[in-house]
Design a protein around this motif. Structure first.
Motif, PDB file in Angstrom:
ATOM      1  N   ASN A 205       0.811  -1.426  -0.161  1.00 30.67           N
ATOM      2  CA  ASN A 205       0.004   0.027   0.099  1.00 30.67           C
ATOM      3  C   ASN A 205       0.790   1.147  -0.123  1.00 30.67           C
ATOM      4  N   GLN A 206       0.815   2.160  -0.837  1.00 35.42           N
ATOM      5  CA  GLN A 206       1.605   3.372  -0.964  1.00 35.42           C
ATOM      6  C   GLN A 206       0.635   4.354  -0.091  1.00 35.42           C
ATOM      7  N   LEU A 207       1.388   4.803   0.862  1.00 38.80           N
ATOM      8  CA  LEU A 207       0.708   5.798   1.807  1.00 38.80           C
ATOM      9  C   LEU A 207       0.889   7.130   1.202  1.00 38.80           C
ATOM     10  N   SER A 208       0.110   8.066   1.601  1.00 36.73           N
ATOM     11  CA  SER A 208      -0.016   9.436   1.125  1.00 36.73           C
ATOM     12  C   SER A 208      -0.020  10.370   2.141  1.00 36.73           C
ATOM     13  N   ASN A 209       0.780  11.437   2.083  1.00 39.88           N
ATOM     14  CA  ASN A 209       0.558  12.573   2.991  1.00 39.88           C
ATOM     15  C   ASN A 209      -0.359  13.754   2.555  1.00 39.88           C
ATOM     16  N   GLN A 210      -1.064  13.387   1.491  1.00 41.75           N
ATOM     17  CA  GLN A 210      -1.867  14.396   0.672  1.00 41.75           C
ATOM     18  C   GLN A 210      -3.221  14.553   1.497  1.00 41.75           C
ATOM     19  N   GLN A 211      -4.001  15.580   1.337  1.00 41.51           N
ATOM     20  CA  GLN A 211      -5.213  15.724   1.762  1.00 41.51           C
ATOM     21  C   GLN A 211      -6.218  15.217   0.674  1.00 41.51           C
ATOM     22  N   GLY A 212      -7.781  15.123   1.322  1.00 44.03           N
ATOM     23  CA  GLY A 212      -8.502  14.516   0.283  1.00 44.03           C
ATOM     24  C   GLY A 212      -8.873  13.193   0.154  1.00 44.03           C
ATOM     25  N   LYS A 213      -8.272  12.316   1.047  1.00 51.45           N
ATOM     26  CA  LYS A 213      -8.753  10.930   1.117  1.00 51.45           C
ATOM     27  C   LYS A 213      -9.952  10.439   1.971  1.00 51.45           C
ATOM     28  N   VAL A 241     -16.000   9.443  12.106  1.00 54.93           N
ATOM     29  CA  VAL A 241     -16.849  10.248  13.186  1.00 54.93           C
ATOM     30  C   VAL A 241     -16.161  11.731  13.257  1.00 54.93           C
ATOM     31  N   GLN A 242     -14.785  11.630  13.375  1.00 54.35           N
ATOM     32  CA  GLN A 242     -14.206  12.873  13.647  1.00 54.35           C
ATOM     33  C   GLN A 242     -12.925  12.587  13.444  1.00 54.35           C
ATOM     34  N   ARG A 243     -12.300  13.773  12.831  1.00 50.81           N
ATOM     35  CA  ARG A 243     -10.974  13.775  12.669  1.00 50.81           C
ATOM     36  C   ARG A 243     -10.248  14.775  13.614  1.00 50.81           C
ATOM     37  N   LEU A 244      -9.109  14.376  14.242  1.00 51.96           N
ATOM     38  CA  LEU A 244      -8.299  14.860  15.140  1.00 51.96           C
ATOM     39  C   LEU A 244      -6.834  15.270  14.584  1.00 51.96           C
ATOM     40  N   ASP A 245      -6.179  15.991  15.161  1.00 57.15           N
ATOM     41  CA  ASP A 245      -4.900  16.313  14.867  1.00 57.15           C
ATOM     42  C   ASP A 245      -3.953  15.176  14.262  1.00 57.15           C
ATOM     43  N   ASP A 246      -3.797  13.976  15.242  1.00 56.04           N
ATOM     44  CA  ASP A 246      -3.243  13.065  14.710  1.00 56.04           C
ATOM     45  C   ASP A 246      -3.624  11.726  14.725  1.00 56.04           C
ATOM     46  N   PHE A 247      -5.072  11.707  14.939  1.00 55.82           N
ATOM     47  CA  PHE A 247      -5.979  10.521  15.029  1.00 55.82           C
ATOM     48  C   PHE A 247      -7.419  10.743  14.284  1.00 55.82           C
ATOM     49  N   ARG A 314      -3.450   8.698  12.039  1.00 54.01           N
ATOM     50  CA  ARG A 314      -3.678   9.295  10.750  1.00 54.01           C
ATOM     51  C   ARG A 314      -2.215   8.830  10.174  1.00 54.01           C
ATOM     52  N   THR A 315      -2.569   8.383   8.542  1.00 49.78           N
ATOM     53  CA  THR A 315      -1.437   8.065   7.796  1.00 49.78           C
ATOM     54  C   THR A 315      -0.332   9.251   7.709  1.00 49.78           C
ATOM     55  N   SER A 316      -1.166  10.646   7.532  1.00 52.26           N
ATOM     56  CA  SER A 316      -0.323  11.802   7.399  1.00 52.26           C
ATOM     57  C   SER A 316       0.636  12.104   8.500  1.00 52.26           C
ATOM     58  N   SER A 317       0.036  11.711   9.689  1.00 52.10           N
ATOM     59  CA  SER A 317       0.895  12.070  11.131  1.00 52.10           C
ATOM     60  C   SER A 317       2.029  11.240  11.139  1.00 52.10           C
ATOM     61  N   ILE A 318       1.722   9.870  10.700  1.00 53.14           N
ATOM     62  CA  ILE A 318       2.838   8.822  10.822  1.00 53.14           C
ATOM     63  C   ILE A 318       3.885   9.235   9.737  1.00 53.14           C
ATOM     64  N   SER A 342       4.678   9.737  -0.246  1.00 50.42           N
ATOM     65  CA  SER A 342       4.846   9.660   1.185  1.00 50.42           C
ATOM     66  C   SER A 342       5.544  10.864   1.549  1.00 50.42           C
ATOM     67  N   GLY A 343       6.257  11.461   0.518  1.00 49.56           N
ATOM     68  CA  GLY A 343       6.928  12.684   0.958  1.00 49.56           C
ATOM     69  C   GLY A 343       8.392  12.058   1.521  1.00 49.56           C
TER      70      GLY A 343
END
Length: 693
Positions: A205-213, A241-247, A314-318, A342-343
């Motif tokens: 699986n290619q992880l992405s740090n981009q928005q819009g997922k 349900v809800q998006r937090l900063d890292d979770f 969140r994938t982006s936080s990792i 992935s950046g």
């Protein structure tokens, strides 16, 4: 991790998750109120717009379906965007199921040796050819990882019989890192006894740090090994349900043992790493049982806890955390294999990179690349200083008389031929592995490279239309058409649109959302984008390169000279071509091969050779199969705009084989995707003279 294995860390993680849930209650109540009021996706306008853009750009929603939906009634912009996202919730394309199965293949059960026994311990999933992601509380350190092993295919077959699990060992000495706050661990997977990588066999699986997922209230899917059981998937009644900063907090059915499972959106992109359920607590933060009483750790079982949500990092936080780690070049190179989104990319590469299982989209072209056109240089000369050149293979590869040659397509300028060769070989090896056949060493492949040369000869536009920033596809289309001296560019776009079913009067029945595509040529581009899984800007630039090659003899000669200089000049060729490379390859085999050479096998993938605007300008023109070609295999994807003239047999006559395949919606034109199909890899393998004994 199973309940009986619960550690101090997991108890602390559960307490922290409950605290985050409690602290976010005010915002969650606002979200719930919006849902009760009929708001479908209670998220910010920016995130909703970003989500729609990603869905449309990557084929998550067919453009034609989106247009039909929003044109059905008068809608304002927010309603339009919500309607587009809603299409993914109400009805899934056929590819949803096989793509889900492909994603599931990357998920492994983690087991641990303890007390002389093997015990299920958690779940993990591949995020590169040789890296696996799971929770910190599953693999808190390298020592624990050494005691664990991975089981892929720990599942039932289509007939509900247990499949044969395939074991791989963890290799924390090669790579291991973990973070307790985000509760992730990333560990290398030891190659199999034959040297093959887990990612080559099962995909990754290619992880992405981009928005819009994902937006709030969209569905999520979780694949894992609950309670150590065979692989299961949670599909129904699941939502963010809800998006937090890292979770992320989401509603879905999971059980202990799902720790380390991937959380997917409906396009099978990983959006989070699942780590645990969120327990209900009282005002003092104490965990509650389902009967409302205080849960007693060490006394009450885990299944008595009143879980109110699930939580994943969140994938982006990792990815952001990984980017900050001080790693040596070798470990940094391993991270780079996780892919461009992935950046974590860098110039170094740790080894062959196999084809990713999840969508892997090439970076958007720069304005200069997108508007490059036919301002031809005075004369083709030698390669510019610092320009890349092609790659040779050993003289004795495949027995010494038969040579495997990859001939690339468009938009390869500035890229390292070695990495391109690895990518092509990775795709082929994916298909060979799936077919149960031996793999190919990238070093045994010839890779002529003309990417820098064609750009050098074509030149670049100095100015762009002012509308480029707002409508890049329209601006590129206008620029390319203006520079097409013989009008070949317009013919290519119009013929492709007609072959894709556009009404013969040239007026497309649909438009791209948010654009002002008008006129016959722009309408044709819009029609192609709506009917295929290739975005409008990519279609515009692909046909620009084909036009430049076909229309100007200086460009054609420069490309053919470079390719001729970088292929073997004796023996037999197994020539695998892609995109513009199929046109170059046809010219090459028709009248530019060294005397006495023949092409034992020609493979054309994602080819425009079925279009009259192309084959009428070949050298020599027409659809006469060259006598130097013994066998010809063509592979095409119905949603690949470049291959819109396929199948080729009605145009070129009988081929040895012709395969219509289903590529990932956002990789319809990808050569790695084409080569990863077992039937394509098998066709190539038949003609490779491999050593015996």
């Amino acid at each position: 991790m199973l309940p009986s294995d619960e550690s101090r860390e997991e108890q602390e993680q559960r307490t922290a998750a409950a605290r985050r849930y409690r602290e976010a209650s005010a915002e969650r109540q606002e979200i719930e109120a919006k849902l009760a009021a009929g708001v479908l996706y209670p998220d910010t306008p920016e995130r909703i717009a970003s989500r729609v853009n990603r869905l449309l750009e990557r084929g998550g929603v067919p453009a034609a379906a989106a247009v039909e939906s929003v044109h059905a009634e008068a809608l304002d912009v927010p309603e339009t965007l919500e309607r587009v996202i809603g299409l993914t919730k109400d009805l899934q394309p056929w590819s949803f199921l096989p793509r889900g199965a492909r994603a599931a293949a990357t998920v492994a059960r983690i087991s641990i040796f303890r007390g002389g026994l093997e015990r299920p311990h958690g779940t993990g999933f591949l995020v590169s050819p040789r890296l696996l992601l799971t929770n910190h509380h599953v693999l808190p350190d390298a020592q624990t990882a050494r005691r664990c092993f991975l089981e892929f295919n720990a599942q039932v077959t289509i007939d509900n019989a247990p499949d044969a699990a395939i074991r791989f060992a963890c290799d924390p000495d090669t790579f291991f890192t973990a973070d307790e706050h985000l509760d992730y661990a990333l560990v290398a997977v030891q190659p199999a006894a034959d040297g093959s990588l887990a990612g080559a066999r099962f995909g990754w699986n290619q992880l992405s740090n981009q928005q819009g997922k994902l937006v709030q209230n969209e569905p999520v899917n979780v694949i894992g090994h609950p309670m150590g059981r065979l692989k299961e998937i949670a599909l129904r009644d699941n939502a963010l349900v809800q998006r937090l900063d890292d979770f992320l907090h989401y509603r879905t059915d999971t059980e202990p043992g799902n720790s380390g499972s991937p959380v997917f959106n409906d396009q099978w992109e990983v959006v989070a790493l699942h780590h645990m359920g969120v327990p209900n607590t009282d005002t003092q933060g104490r965990i509650l049982r389902k009967d409302g009483q205080i849960w007693r750790g060490g006394v009450d079982s885990d299944d008595t806890i009143d879980y109110v949500s699930n939580e994943g990092a969140r994938t982006s936080s990792i990815l952001k955390h990984l980017a900050t780690l001080p790693l040596d070049p070798q470990r940094r190179a391993l991270l780079a294999e996780m892919g461009p989104e992935s950046g974590l990319r860098q110039d170094a590469a740790a080894g062959p990179v196999e084809t990713p299982v999840a969508p892997a989209v090439a970076p958007a072209p720069t304005p200069q690349e997108a508007a490059a056109s036919a301002a031809v240089a005075a004369a083709p000369g030698p390669a510019a200083a610092g320009a890349h050149t092609g790659l040779r293979a050993p003289e004795d590869a495949f027995g010494g008389r038969r040579h495997l040659v990859f001939l690339h397509g468009r938009s390869q300028q500035g890229k390292d031929p070695e990495l391109l060769r690895r990518g092509w070989t990775g795709g082929l090896n994916h298909g060979l592995t799936r077919a149960g056949l031996p793999t190919v060493d990238p070093a045994d492949v010839w890779f002529p490279y003309y990417g820098d040369r064609i750009v050098e000869v074509i030149g670049q536009h100095e100015t762009l239309p002012a509308s480029y920033a707002d409508s890049p596809a329209v601006a590129a289309l206008e620029a390319f058409a203006a520079e097409s001296e013989e009008g070949t560019y317009e013919q290519l776009v119009m013929e492709a649109a007609v072959l894709a079913g556009m009404p013969q009067d040239g007026q497309a029945a649909t438009e791209n959302l948010g654009s002002t595509l008008v006129g016959s040529l722009q309408g044709a581009l819009s029609w192609l984008a709506a009917k295929t899984d290739v975005d409008a800007l990519a279609i515009a630039t692909i046909f620009r390169d084909v036009d430049a090659y076909l229309s100007d003899q200086a460009v054609r000669k420069a490309v053919l000279d470079r390719v001729f200089a970088e292929i073997p000049h004796d023996g037999e060729l197994v020539l695998v071509t892609h995109s513009l490379g199929t046109v170059v390859g046809m010219d090459l085999v028709a009248d530019r091969l060294p005397p006495g050479m023949k092409v034992t096998l020609l493979v054309t993938a994602g080819s425009p050779l079925g279009m009259n605007a192309v084959n009428s300008r070949l050298s020599p023109p027409g659809t006469h199969r060259p006598g130097t070609v013994d066998a010809w295999v063509n592979v095409w994807c119905p949603t690949d705009a470049v291959a819109i003239g396929c199948p080729l047999e009605p145009v070129w006559g009988k081929l040895t084989e012709e395969h219509a395949v289903v590529n990932a919606s956002d990789r319809a034109h990808s050569i790695e995707e084409y080569l990863a199909h077992p039937e394509v890899a098998t066709a190539i393998d038949k003609f490779l003279a491999r050593p015996t004994g």
